[in-house]
Design an enzyme around this catalytic site. Structure first.
Site, PDB file in Angstrom:
ATOM      1  N   THR A   1       6.068   0.621   2.036  1.00 59.78           N
ATOM      2  CA  THR A   1       7.134   1.373   2.698  1.00 59.78           C
ATOM      3  C   THR A   1       6.470   2.385   3.613  1.00 59.78           C
ATOM      4  O   THR A   1       5.840   3.334   3.160  1.00 59.78           O
ATOM      5  CB  THR A   1       8.026   2.084   1.660  1.00 59.78           C
ATOM      6  OG1 THR A   1       8.675   1.092   0.877  1.00 59.78           O
ATOM      7  CG2 THR A   1       9.076   2.945   2.350  1.00 59.78           C
TER       8      THR A   1
ATOM      9  N   ASN B   1      -2.887   4.221   4.717  1.00 59.60           N
ATOM     10  CA  ASN B   1      -3.549   3.125   4.012  1.00 59.60           C
ATOM     11  C   ASN B   1      -3.294   1.791   4.704  1.00 59.60           C
ATOM     12  O   ASN B   1      -4.181   0.956   4.790  1.00 59.60           O
ATOM     13  CB  ASN B   1      -3.050   3.044   2.563  1.00 59.60           C
ATOM     14  CG  ASN B   1      -3.319   4.317   1.782  1.00 59.60           C
ATOM     15  OD1 ASN B   1      -2.404   4.951   1.276  1.00 59.60           O
ATOM     16  ND2 ASN B   1      -4.578   4.712   1.704  1.00 59.60           N
TER      17      ASN B   1
ATOM     18  N   LYS C   1      15.335  -0.186   4.591  1.00 55.67           N
ATOM     19  CA  LYS C   1      14.912   0.456   3.343  1.00 55.67           C
ATOM     20  C   LYS C   1      15.079   1.960   3.425  1.00 55.67           C
ATOM     21  O   LYS C   1      15.582   2.616   2.503  1.00 55.67           O
ATOM     22  CB  LYS C   1      13.436   0.103   3.090  1.00 55.67           C
ATOM     23  CG  LYS C   1      12.711   1.014   2.113  1.00 55.67           C
ATOM     24  CD  LYS C   1      12.439   0.377   0.788  1.00 55.67           C
ATOM     25  CE  LYS C   1      12.040   1.391  -0.256  1.00 55.67           C
ATOM     26  NZ  LYS C   1      10.688   1.189  -0.787  1.00 55.67           N
TER      27      LYS C   1
ATOM     28  N   LYS D   1       8.765  11.111  -0.460  1.00 59.54           N
ATOM     29  CA  LYS D   1       7.991  10.378   0.562  1.00 59.54           C
ATOM     30  C   LYS D   1       8.938   9.571   1.474  1.00 59.54           C
ATOM     31  O   LYS D   1       8.834   9.621   2.699  1.00 59.54           O
ATOM     32  CB  LYS D   1       7.004   9.426  -0.115  1.00 59.54           C
ATOM     33  CG  LYS D   1       6.201   8.582   0.858  1.00 59.54           C
ATOM     34  CD  LYS D   1       5.724   7.271   0.221  1.00 59.54           C
ATOM     35  CE  LYS D   1       5.534   6.197   1.285  1.00 59.54           C
ATOM     36  NZ  LYS D   1       5.376   4.854   0.717  1.00 59.54           N
TER      37      LYS D   1
ATOM     38  N   LEU E   1       0.824  -1.210   0.000  1.00 62.61           N
ATOM     39  CA  LEU E   1       0.000   0.000   0.000  1.00 62.61           C
ATOM     40  C   LEU E   1       0.858   1.259   0.000  1.00 62.61           C
ATOM     41  O   LEU E   1       2.015   1.216   0.427  1.00 62.61           O
ATOM     42  CB  LEU E   1      -0.924  -0.037   1.215  1.00 62.61           C
ATOM     43  CG  LEU E   1      -1.849  -1.283   1.224  1.00 62.61           C
ATOM     44  CD1 LEU E   1      -2.295  -1.627   2.620  1.00 62.61           C
ATOM     45  CD2 LEU E   1      -3.036  -1.046   0.303  1.00 62.61           C
ATOM     46  N   PRO E   2       0.294   2.381  -0.465  1.00 62.10           N
ATOM     47  CA  PRO E   2       1.156   3.555  -0.666  1.00 62.10           C
ATOM     48  C   PRO E   2       1.600   4.298   0.600  1.00 62.10           C
ATOM     49  O   PRO E   2       2.698   4.832   0.619  1.00 62.10           O
ATOM     50  CB  PRO E   2       0.313   4.471  -1.566  1.00 62.10           C
ATOM     51  CG  PRO E   2      -1.080   3.958  -1.508  1.00 62.10           C
ATOM     52  CD  PRO E   2      -1.028   2.537  -1.090  1.00 62.10           C
TER      53      PRO E   2
END
Lengths: 336, 336, 336, 336
Positions: free
Chosen positions: A134, A108, A209, A284, A103-104
């Site tokens: 992420t 979410n 990450k 982001k 999911l973004p």
């Protein structure tokens, strides 16, 4: 934990062998058991640019899917291919004891897990929930706690690599969670990626990450600044790249993904910064790095400035270009 | 130019063959001629930490030296070894038509060339003057102009690699100047370094060095920030380094010179940041990058901040530590 | 020094009274002497946007001028008004023992003083040379040394205030040089400015100007960031400005020169950032601050970043807009 | 809304007169009514360094208090003075329909309102809940929504001014919330502060505070950098401060709270940076600015760097010093 794991499909012990641990010769029985295990349906929530090819790779490996996306259109293709589409994350959890979410944003993800019709409403004990979104590692930890209360297992497994790597099954997964469950996760993730790395406790997949992408952003901007300065000082771009790449300035951004048009082929800078990893997505991820740095009180002087630079680029028309377009952003002179 | 070059030693054409251009089979006569050429004395000005081992490597290759240093003590060792010590750069220029200068700052270089007893006072026509100092490229260009007025040739050839590389003859030289003279420079520089790279017009050697070091500083600080953030988020440092090095965050600072103690052996971080490339020297090179960026109006947002960070470290007791100690600087918590 | 000063015009002691020191009742004789002194011609080199109105203010106060500019057209107006135009700085120095220089860069200033036909070629002993250019303080010190060798006096006196203040005679002069000469400088500078501040030794005038402008740049960008953030968080711009101005965020950029259109009248932000102090000029001054910080090894983290931001704005079409347009630069969203 | 307000105490209309609006001559009846109103108890949650003197000022104005703090010791003093101490925020809400909360972080505020024994568990309809904590404006908005669901009113009213201003009743309150309720808030806040400013919808009080403090941090660091650079260039600190304060570099940090020891009396820099506004608190507020900027996608290049600088200072032993100690941090040279 062992008990709860038994509840998950019929996949027995084999699933828990990592590639490194797998016995030299697996018995036929085990292989059969594993092949049957493969047929246990896997839930997949979030079929966007990344989720779509990831889900298809699971299908290729023979996993039936239980699908959900907030945009019904995203599911059509899968429905036509015979996969089962349901109408909420809760319904996915009812029908599958292994679920992948892609999911973004943090919001979410929280909605998909803890929302009114979220996974947690109907999750079965012993289920394995893998979140490849992420998001903020502290949110991953929160989700893990709630999932654990329901007797299930949560792992964060964000990916490195873009849509191309998702299609070719060459993503890298950075996985955080209980180590005993890693092999179970690896069985599924290995269908979608060529590298599945265990990072530690829940949240460390996200942490790895975020740290990688922050360093990537810094070295990309640094490469763009150094190349631009060198060019203005009279150096040929290709020669400068060659010198950097045999010296201590060498980095992935200089030797594999050079941001200067004309230096390399097959990278976004060779194609007007189309494709690749968008500036918005980098902004982001840097926002997540910023949040993590603030909550852990870690100084990130360059990381923070890199964040602001990508933020500005988004406002200046670069949001959909590849993040290596920072070279163009720094270089271009406008005449007014 | 050809005419003036004849004036330089007895080395004839052979000297002009670069490694790439050297004929497959050189005649004995040519080899003899070259060997004799080697005996033409070479001037060396500046015998500090770097100049000392560089000069010794020239000696090992059979070049007699004409030596000068502002500190007479620096010359003793060479005098005892039978080399000729003179009392000014002008005197060096009187006795040698090939001179290498290795000085700490732009001001020292200008003094050695244009000072009251500078090289230019007695330089012979056709002499080859190679400046291996790291200085402002615009100063290199100025010196080149003055040297050219005297009928001699100037090349800037700053080095990459520290004292260790200077000792083992493994420096990298980045050379700027007239291309026809590159082979002549290469004959000497090849005795002291394993890489001699032609970069373009005068000043581009400095430009390449400056750009590389700016990118190095940026990626080192970035690596330190990313490693520190990851550790605070719960990642094991070795594992994080491994993940970065197989991902897009990979850079020389993460895979060859990792700044976190315990991650790698044989690097300054494994030895309390002793040795290596001092913070003061990095701050100096970043000052040159800053000057070049200001004069060419190139934006260097991260480069400029990296400069300030190394400036601060110098004021906080890190001046003599290796520049990878920025990890320690960011990490350490003092209790007051 | 006293002896040399006698050589300068017929102006005797009176010239040395600052406004603060002037005796309550000056004798008639002294006044007459001063009035005559006024008629001694003053040299003026550099009649650009700033120099032009400054020179006119000297004329208004009755000083005959000896004029020079590299662009002859810049002198026409003065020639028509009866002032004497000469063909080099040297010629100015031949005819005037008080000279004001107002030039755009360090290079121009060095040329005007030390060039082939520079002031120093014909400067008379005891002359007072006042440089109102904004240049590197280390260059001012160099010029002062050379001037002193000729038996003359050099003072740096950069200005604060733009073309408007130059026209109305309301500039602020920050003066560095020998204190005994300050009153002599003040006599002339007081015709062009309402504030003439003695700062200390040669170079401190430039230092004060540079420090002020660096802080100005920082607080202007800070104001723009804070106003933009507040607006996006839902605050009315006028109200936010009012709150800042009664609180600890108050600064000249928020209360006198607010960068947000609609908040104040009569400032560049109310007129599409026309007029005022151009972004290019601010970038130039920040370049000087950067150079001074590098040479004194002073950390300027925000100053350095402010420099880079103005540098980028120049490349993005803001070069001729007032420097408060940084608000627009940060705010504007482009749609591609 | 009028209806709900009736529920709150017996204070009738008078309460809604701001100091500016108060009729020239209030009738005796009105005064009596107000005096009675004063006797309606006010809840106060959070009696730390700031809350303690704020609560005392309410007492001085005749308001009986209902007190709660997680540390019982913090309540002792008030208990001894006859105020009522209860054992949870919920209990405060049960006994008072006007409550002020003054807590260190967003998390504490959420706990006090929405926790197991939080205010919302027993809040009465029409109650006025004023949060003077400095927290994320998005958290204020969330709290306001929850409060509204219970039929009560929430306002954010963070303060500007430190412990001294809290003691003397000279705080500035920046108030966000429904405008009709502002006068009701003002009645109480006016007892503790000399400025009560209405900023707009819920969250704008926090927004104003955050923007002010971000600009304050930027201009303080800028002032420290400019003063340090000027001093190194040879300027006298007092003279430089005077010049800045009459020029465009003027700001609160230069003219009211100068960070350089010896320039001003009665400020923390005159007292080894004791007292004042601690570096940790500034780092916290900058973290809120960073969060707000990330969520609204506003670029804050200098604000973000200021955040990192204060973050580093916290790690370097400056956490308890006044935030103007950034001058010392930039300046001090350590010898190792």
């Amino acid at each position: 934990m062992a008990a709860s794991l038994r509840l998950r499909g019929a996949t027995s012990g084999l699933r828990y062998w990592s590639h490194r641990q797998r016995p030299a010769a697996a018995s036929l029985a085990a292989v059969c058991s594993r092949s049957m295990a493969s047929k246990t349906p896997v839930g997949f929530i979030g079929l966007g640019n990344m989720g779509n090819p990831m889900a298809k790779n699971l299908m290729k490996h023979g996993y039936p899917l239980i699908i959900y996306d907030v945009f019904p259109d995203a599911c059509k293709e899968f429905q036509e291919a015979g996969e089962q589409v349901v109408s909420s994350p809760a319904d996915v959890a009812e029908k599958a004891d292994r679920i992948i979410t892609m999911l973004p944003t943090s919001i979410n993800a929280v909605e998909a897990y803890s929302g009114t019709n979220g996974i947690l409403k109907k999750v079965k004990k012993g289920s394995l929930l893998i979140d490849s979104s992420t998001i903020d590692p502290s949110v991953s930890k929160e989700l893990a706690k709630e999932v654990e209360k329901m007797g299930a297992v949560f792992m964060d497994a964000p990916v490195s690599g873009g849509v191309g790597a998702a299609r070719s099954g060459n993503l890298t997964f950075m996985v955080g969670g209980v180590e005993e469950e890693f092999a179970a996760a690896q069985e599924l993730l290995g269908c979608m990626g060529s590298n599945v790395v265990y990072c530690g406790a829940v949240g460390t997949g996200q942490a790895a990450k975020i740290c990688n992408n922050m360093l990537l952003a810094i070295s990309m901007i640094g490469t763009a600044e150094a190349m631009n300065l060198g060019i203005r000082l009279g150096l040929d771009p290709k020669l400068l790249a060659k010198i950097l790449n045999m010296s201590s300035g060498r980095c992935w951004s200089s030797d594999t993904y050079n941001p200067v048009p004309g230096v390399m082929d097959g990278v976004p800078s060779a194609n007007n910064y189309q494709g690749g990893f968008g500036t918005t997505l980098m902004a982001k991820d840097l926002g997540l790095a910023q949040d993590s740095a603030t909550s852990t009180k870690s100084p990130i002087l360059l990381g923070s400035l890199a964040h602001q630079i990508y933020r500005m680029m988004c406002a200046k028309g670069y949001s959909k270009k590849d993040f290596s377009s920072v070279f163009q952003f720094l270089r271009e002179e406008e005449n007014f």
